[in-house]
Design an enzyme around this catalytic site. Structure first.
Site, short mmCIF file in Angstrom:
data_model
loop_
_atom_site.label_atom_id
_atom_site.label_comp_id
_atom_site.label_asym_id
_atom_site.label_seq_id
_atom_site.Cartn_x
_atom_site.Cartn_y
_atom_site.Cartn_z
N HIS A 18 0.84 -1.21 0.00
CA HIS A 18 0.00 0.00 0.00
C HIS A 18 0.87 1.26 0.00
O HIS A 18 0.60 2.21 -0.73
CB HIS A 18 -0.87 0.06 1.27
CG HIS A 18 -1.92 -1.00 1.38
ND1 HIS A 18 -2.09 -1.76 2.52
CD2 HIS A 18 -2.89 -1.41 0.53
CE1 HIS A 18 -3.10 -2.59 2.37
NE2 HIS A 18 -3.61 -2.40 1.17
N LYS A 42 -19.27 -5.27 8.38
CA LYS A 42 -18.11 -6.14 8.48
C LYS A 42 -17.46 -5.90 9.84
O LYS A 42 -16.92 -4.84 10.09
CB LYS A 42 -17.14 -5.78 7.35
CG LYS A 42 -16.10 -6.81 7.05
CD LYS A 42 -15.31 -6.41 5.82
CE LYS A 42 -13.87 -6.88 5.94
NZ LYS A 42 -13.01 -6.37 4.88
N ARG A 96 -2.36 -5.93 -8.41
CA ARG A 96 -1.33 -6.94 -8.15
C ARG A 96 -1.37 -7.97 -9.27
O ARG A 96 -1.10 -7.66 -10.40
CB ARG A 96 -1.56 -7.59 -6.78
CG ARG A 96 -1.15 -6.70 -5.64
CD ARG A 96 -1.73 -7.12 -4.33
NE ARG A 96 -3.17 -6.94 -4.31
CZ ARG A 96 -3.94 -7.11 -3.25
NH1 ARG A 96 -3.41 -7.50 -2.14
NH2 ARG A 96 -5.23 -6.89 -3.32
N SER A 135 -3.01 -7.54 3.18
CA SER A 135 -3.20 -7.41 4.63
C SER A 135 -3.49 -8.76 5.26
O SER A 135 -3.04 -9.04 6.38
CB SER A 135 -4.36 -6.44 4.92
OG SER A 135 -4.08 -5.18 4.39
P1 ADP Z 1 -9.76 -3.98 0.03
O1 ADP Z 1 -10.56 -3.53 1.18
O2 ADP Z 1 -10.25 -3.55 -1.32
O3 ADP Z 1 -9.29 -5.42 0.11
P2 ADP Z 1 -7.05 -3.23 0.52
O4 ADP Z 1 -6.84 -2.42 1.74
O5 ADP Z 1 -6.56 -4.63 0.56
O6 ADP Z 1 -8.51 -3.07 0.16
O7 ADP Z 1 -6.37 -2.54 -0.74
C1 ADP Z 1 -6.68 -1.26 -1.19
C2 ADP Z 1 -6.04 -1.03 -2.55
O8 ADP Z 1 -4.66 -1.32 -2.49
C3 ADP Z 1 -6.59 -1.88 -3.67
O9 ADP Z 1 -6.56 -1.11 -4.86
C4 ADP Z 1 -5.60 -3.02 -3.76
O10 ADP Z 1 -5.57 -3.60 -5.04
C5 ADP Z 1 -4.32 -2.27 -3.47
N1 ADP Z 1 -3.25 -3.13 -2.93
C6 ADP Z 1 -3.33 -3.98 -1.88
N2 ADP Z 1 -2.15 -4.61 -1.67
C7 ADP Z 1 -1.30 -4.13 -2.60
C8 ADP Z 1 0.08 -4.42 -2.94
N3 ADP Z 1 0.78 -5.33 -2.28
N4 ADP Z 1 0.64 -3.72 -3.96
C9 ADP Z 1 -0.11 -2.82 -4.66
N5 ADP Z 1 -1.40 -2.53 -4.41
C10 ADP Z 1 -1.99 -3.18 -3.41
#
Ligand code: ADP
Length: 171
Positions: A18, A42, A96, A135
């Site tokens: 992120h 949630k 990703r 995450s």
């Molecule tokens: P969600 O609640 O949609 O699962 P996340 O917090 O996991 O949200 O992710 C938010 C954004 O960050 C999304 O656009 C996701 O694709 C992107 N993202 C998550 N992990 C990575 C990573 N390792 N590298 C690049 N982008 C990521």
């Protein structure tokens, strides 16, 4: 230069994947909003939205990046409603593996149909070292007492360890 962009997600917790997107998006925009989703339906978040906001700010600062054009806020409900309210021009998403793609296209089309405001979605590809980082993987590693330093900043690592202790105490 993009005027106002949003990067939204659950960030439960924020990972270095992120952060990589945040640092790159910050360079492209006058103002970057980080939208922390709090979905009332949630209830299985590890961290409250207040904690997630705090961890995001601390992680950015720990990386040596300033918060000058970054605003972190929490929201519930539809992302398009926030985009309208905040007059946002661009939605930033991280991509990703191919597995993200199908979902992202679906969300993108739905957002487009729901929104009264015209905005663009820009996808930034994940950097190679974070391609498979999420995450949930980080939480799994924390539960199994694995090495977290590659994946999260030290403030997040500490919060994860605290949370695992709390969870183990309840068992
Ligand atoms: P969600 O609640 O949609 O699962 P996340 O917090 O996991 O949200 O992710 C938010 C954004 O960050 C999304 O656009 C996701 O694709 C992107 N993202 C998550 N992990 C990575 C990573 N390792 N590298 C690049 N982008 C990521």
């Amino acid at each position: 230069m993009i005027k106002k962009a949003i990067y939204a997600g659950s960030f439960d917790p924020i990972t270095k994947g992120h952060l990589d997107i945040i640092i790159r998006a910050k360079e492209l925009t006058d103002e970057l909003i980080i939208g922390v989703l709090f979905n009332v339906n949630k209830s299985n978040y590890w961290f409250s939205e207040t904690k997630r906001i705090e961890m995001i700010k601390e992680s950015i600062l720990e990386t040596g990046i300033s918060l000058d054009n970054i605003r972190v806020l929490s929201f519930d409900g539809l992302l398009v409603d926030l985009i309208e309210k905040e007059n946002i021009d661009v939605l930033i998403r991280g991509l990703r593996a191919i597995s993200d793609y199908e979902y992202e296209v679906q969300i993108n089309l739905i957002n487009d149909m729901l929104s009264k405001r015209k905005f663009e979605t820009i996808f930034l590809n994940a950097s190679r070292q974070y391609l498979y980082l999420s995450s949930s993987v980080v939480k799994e590693i924390a539960l199994n007492k694995g090495e977290l330093g590659h994946f999260v900043t030290s403030n997040v690592e500490n919060m994860l360890k605290e949370k695992v202790e709390e969870l183990n105490g309840k068992r």
